[in-house]
Design an enzyme around this catalytic site. Structure first.
Site, PDB file in Angstrom:
ATOM      1  N   LYS A   5       0.830  -1.129  -0.017  1.00 32.01           N
ATOM      2  CA  LYS A   5       0.033   0.100   0.004  1.00 32.01           C
ATOM      3  C   LYS A   5       0.844   1.018  -0.085  1.00 32.01           C
ATOM      4  O   LYS A   5       0.569   2.262  -0.721  1.00 32.01           O
ATOM      5  CB  LYS A   5      -0.907   0.055   1.179  1.00 32.01           C
ATOM      6  CG  LYS A   5      -1.984  -0.848   1.098  1.00 32.01           C
ATOM      7  CD  LYS A   5      -3.176  -0.636   2.199  1.00 32.01           C
ATOM      8  CE  LYS A   5      -4.455  -1.584   1.806  1.00 32.01           C
ATOM      9  NZ  LYS A   5      -5.471  -1.309   2.994  1.00 32.01           N
ATOM     10  N   LYS A  12      -5.644  -9.412  -6.053  1.00 28.49           N
ATOM     11  CA  LYS A  12      -6.750  -9.633  -5.330  1.00 28.49           C
ATOM     12  C   LYS A  12      -7.768  -8.693  -5.981  1.00 28.49           C
ATOM     13  O   LYS A  12      -7.445  -7.673  -6.324  1.00 28.49           O
ATOM     14  CB  LYS A  12      -6.268  -9.190  -3.844  1.00 28.49           C
ATOM     15  CG  LYS A  12      -7.546  -9.421  -3.053  1.00 28.49           C
ATOM     16  CD  LYS A  12      -6.909  -9.028  -1.596  1.00 28.49           C
ATOM     17  CE  LYS A  12      -6.869  -7.524  -1.381  1.00 28.49           C
ATOM     18  NZ  LYS A  12      -6.813  -7.098   0.036  1.00 28.49           N
ATOM     19  N   LYS A  46     -10.439  -2.411  -4.840  1.00 24.15           N
ATOM     20  CA  LYS A  46     -11.419  -1.355  -4.962  1.00 24.15           C
ATOM     21  C   LYS A  46     -11.955  -1.416  -6.344  1.00 24.15           C
ATOM     22  O   LYS A  46     -11.034  -1.185  -7.325  1.00 24.15           O
ATOM     23  CB  LYS A  46     -10.753  -0.087  -4.539  1.00 24.15           C
ATOM     24  CG  LYS A  46     -10.156  -0.308  -3.178  1.00 24.15           C
ATOM     25  CD  LYS A  46     -11.482  -0.013  -1.982  1.00 24.15           C
ATOM     26  CE  LYS A  46     -11.055  -0.414  -0.625  1.00 24.15           C
ATOM     27  NZ  LYS A  46     -11.480  -1.866  -0.040  1.00 24.15           N
TER      28      LYS A  46
HETATM   29  P1  TYM Z   1     -10.617  -5.197   4.612  1.00 22.10           P
HETATM   30  O1  TYM Z   1     -11.477  -3.920   5.023  1.00 22.10           O
HETATM   31  O2  TYM Z   1      -9.543  -4.877   3.547  1.00 22.10           O
HETATM   32  O3  TYM Z   1     -11.414  -6.413   4.214  1.00 22.10           O
HETATM   33  C1  TYM Z   1     -12.432  -6.998   4.975  1.00 22.10           C
HETATM   34  C2  TYM Z   1     -12.364  -8.525   4.885  1.00 22.10           C
HETATM   35  O4  TYM Z   1     -12.662  -8.772   3.492  1.00 22.10           O
HETATM   36  C3  TYM Z   1     -11.540  -9.819   3.134  1.00 22.10           C
HETATM   37  N1  TYM Z   1     -11.445  -9.522   1.740  1.00 22.10           N
HETATM   38  C4  TYM Z   1     -11.235 -10.653   0.886  1.00 22.10           C
HETATM   39  N2  TYM Z   1     -11.372 -11.662   0.991  1.00 22.10           N
HETATM   40  C5  TYM Z   1     -11.122 -12.688  -0.001  1.00 22.10           C
HETATM   41  N3  TYM Z   1     -10.882 -12.265  -1.371  1.00 22.10           N
HETATM   42  C6  TYM Z   1     -10.699 -10.885  -1.530  1.00 22.10           C
HETATM   43  N4  TYM Z   1     -10.643 -10.393  -2.665  1.00 22.10           N
HETATM   44  C7  TYM Z   1     -11.043  -9.976  -0.558  1.00 22.10           C
HETATM   45  N5  TYM Z   1     -10.772  -8.670  -0.252  1.00 22.10           N
HETATM   46  C8  TYM Z   1     -11.165  -8.457   1.126  1.00 22.10           C
HETATM   47  C9  TYM Z   1     -10.459  -9.321   3.872  1.00 22.10           C
HETATM   48  O5  TYM Z   1      -9.441 -10.559   4.261  1.00 22.10           O
HETATM   49  C10 TYM Z   1     -10.998  -9.230   5.431  1.00 22.10           C
HETATM   50  O6  TYM Z   1     -11.387  -9.992   5.938  1.00 22.10           O
HETATM   51  N6  TYM Z   1      -7.372  -4.589   8.250  1.00 22.10           N
HETATM   52  C11 TYM Z   1      -8.901  -5.338   7.864  1.00 22.10           C
HETATM   53  C12 TYM Z   1      -9.896  -4.674   8.748  1.00 22.10           C
HETATM   54  C13 TYM Z   1      -9.643  -5.000  10.112  1.00 22.10           C
HETATM   55  C14 TYM Z   1      -9.810  -6.148  10.945  1.00 22.10           C
HETATM   56  C15 TYM Z   1      -9.791  -6.172  12.222  1.00 22.10           C
HETATM   57  C16 TYM Z   1     -10.176  -7.593  10.453  1.00 22.10           C
HETATM   58  C17 TYM Z   1      -9.357  -4.040  11.046  1.00 22.10           C
HETATM   59  N7  TYM Z   1      -9.406  -4.736  12.371  1.00 22.10           N
HETATM   60  C18 TYM Z   1      -9.727  -6.961  13.284  1.00 22.10           C
HETATM   61  C19 TYM Z   1     -10.178  -8.509  11.439  1.00 22.10           C
HETATM   62  C20 TYM Z   1      -9.983  -8.380  12.934  1.00 22.10           C
HETATM   63  C21 TYM Z   1      -8.954  -4.970   6.599  1.00 22.10           C
HETATM   64  O7  TYM Z   1      -8.337  -3.808   5.979  1.00 22.10           O
HETATM   65  O8  TYM Z   1      -9.606  -5.600   5.895  1.00 22.10           O
END
Ligand code: TYM
Length: 331
Positions: free
Chosen positions: A110, A195, A198
Site C-alpha cells: 500500500k 486480489k 477497490k
Molecule cells: P478489509 O476491509 O480490507 O477487508 C475486510 C475483509 O474482507 C476480506 N477480503 C477478501 N477476502 C477474499 N478475497 C478478496 N478479494 C478479499 N478482499 C477483502 C479481508 O481478508 C477481510 O477479512 N485490516 C482489515 C480490517 C480489520 C480487521 C480488524 C479484520 C481491522 N481490524 C480486526 C479482522 C479483525 C482490513 O483492512 O480488511
C-alpha cells in the site's frame, strides 16, 4: 462457542471478495459471542472525503445487516464509537517492534501504491496493524474470521499478545485466524493474479455487492481466461479459470475442483458462474434496500452495539493499563 471478532473498512464499495472471504463467514460464526465492527478509523490511513466516509460507514453497516448479521444475536458497532480501541492501540504500538511493522506485506504494497498515486504515506498506514491488534484483543477473541490477505496481521496480533503476556502477566487471550478455503482469495476478473479490491482501481475486474446484476453478469462473461480450452482448477497455470471456479464453488457450497466437474468449455462456466453470483447477491440487495429505507433504525442498532462492545472493551483496557503500570484514573 468461540469468541469471535472481525472487522471491515468502509472504503470503496464492499466487493464480492469481501463478501465471500469474510462477510458470509461472519454470518456462519454468528452468536452471542460474536462481535463485528465497521472499522472507520482504519479507513483514515489514506485520505478520505469526510462526507463520503460518513456515507460509506453507514452503508457498510447496513450491508452487514443485509447479509444476515442479526443484531439481537451478535454485536455490530462502529469502531470510533468505542474509544478504547485507540487507547489500547497505543499500548500495542509500544509492544510492536519497528522491524515487525516494516515487514507487513500489506504496508509495503500500500505504501508503494500511495507513494506513486499521491506522494503521501501516512504514519497510520505503518502503525495500523497495532490498531488491528487492539481491535481483536479488546474482546478476548479466540477466532478471527478473515480472508487470506489478513492472515499476517492476525499472526502479528498473536505475537503481540504473547509478548505482552510474558512481559506483564496473563492479560490477553491469544487469537487464531480462521481462513476458510472457499472464497479466501477472490481475484480480479481482469487481472486474476491480483486480489479483487477497490472498484476505482479496476472497474471491469471488481464486482460490488450492491452492483446492478446486469453489470455483474456482463463482467463475469468478460472475465479474462486463457487460450487453452480446458476447465481445470490450477491457480498457477490457469489463474482466470481457477478464479471463476473458486467463485462458483463458494457461491454453490462446493470446492473449486468439485465445481469444475461437467465443464469442458469456458462459455457455460462463465454463464453458470454469473448466475450463481447473481443468485447470492439478489436477496442481499433486496434486504439492503429495505434496511436503507430506515437509516434511523440502523443508527439505533449501532448505538446498542457500541454500548455492548464498550462494556467488554473497557474491562480489557483497564486490565492492560494496570498490567503495564499506568496509575488508575479518576473514573
Ligand atoms: P478489509 O476491509 O480490507 O477487508 C475486510 C475483509 O474482507 C476480506 N477480503 C477478501 N477476502 C477474499 N478475497 C478478496 N478479494 C478479499 N478482499 C477483502 C479481508 O481478508 C477481510 O477479512 N485490516 C482489515 C480490517 C480489520 C480487521 C480488524 C479484520 C481491522 N481490524 C480486526 C479482522 C479483525 C482490513 O483492512 O480488511
Amino acid at each position: 462457542m468461540a469468541r469471535v471478532f472481525s472487522g471491515m473498512k468502509p472504503t470503496g464499495d464492499a466487493t464480492l471478495g469481501s463478501l465471500l472471504g469474510a462477510l458470509r463467514n461472519w454470518v456462519a460464526d454468528q452468536g452471542p459471542e460474536a462481535v463485528y465492527c465497521v472499522v472507520d478509523l482504519h479507513a483514515l490511513t489514506v485520505p478520505q472525503d469526510p462526507d463520503e466516509l460518513r456515507r460509506q460507514t453507514l452503508e457498510l453497516a447496513t450491508l452487514v445487516l443485509a447479509v444476515g448479521i442479526d443484531p439481537s444475536v451478535s454485536t455490530l458497532f462502529v469502531q470510533s464509537h468505542v474509544p478504547e480501541h485507540t487507547s489500547l492501540a497505543w499500548l500495542m504500538e509500544c509492544t510492536a517492534a519497528y522491524g515487525e511493522l516494516s515487514r507487513m506485506t500489506q504496508f509495503k504494497d500500500k505504501a508503494a501504491g500511495q507513494e506513486s498515486a499521491r506522494g503521501f504515506v501516512s504514519g497510520g498506514l505503518f502503525t495500523y496493524p497495532a490498531l488491528m491488534a487492539a481491535d481483536i484483543l479488546l474482546y478476548d477473541t479466540q477466532e478471527v474470521p478473515v480472508g487470506d490477505d489478513q492472515r499476517q496481521h492476525v499472526e502479528l496480533t498473536r505475537d503481540l499478545a504473547e509478548r505482552f503476556n510474558s512481559r506483564h502477566g496473563a492479560t490477553f487471550t491469544v487469537p487464531t485466524a480462521v481462513v476458510r478455503a472457499a472464497g479466501a482469495r477472490v481475484m480480479d476478473l481482469q487481472d486474476p493474479t491480483r486480489k479483487m479490491s477497490k472498484s476505482e482501481e479496476s472497474p471491469g475486474g471488481t464486482i460490488g455487492v450492491l452492483e446492478d446484476l446486469a453489470s455483474v453478469r456482463r463482467k463475469i462473461t468478460r472475465a479474462v481466461t486463457d487460450s487453452e480450452a480446458e476447465v481445470r482448477f490450477d491457480p498457477v497455470a490457469k489463474p482466470g479459470v481457477s478464479n471463476l471456479l473458486s467463485i462458483l464453488g463458494a457461491c454453490t457450497d462446493r470446492t473449486p475442483e468439485g465445481a469444475a466437474a461437467g465443464y469442458s468449455q469456458y462459455g457455460p462456466l462463465k454463464r453458470d458462474t454469473a448466475e450463481a453470483v447473481a443468485a447470492v447477491l439478489e436477496p442481499i440487495q433486496a434486504r439492503y434496500r429495505d434496511l436503507a429505507a430506515d437509516p434511523g433504525e440502523v443508527q439505533r442498532i449501532l448505538s446498542v452495539g457500541a454500548q455492548r462492545a464498550g462494556t467488554v472493551a473497557a474491562a480489557t483496557l483497564a486490565r492492560a493499563q494496570r498490567a503495564i503500570g499506568l496509575v488508575p484514573g479518576p473514573r
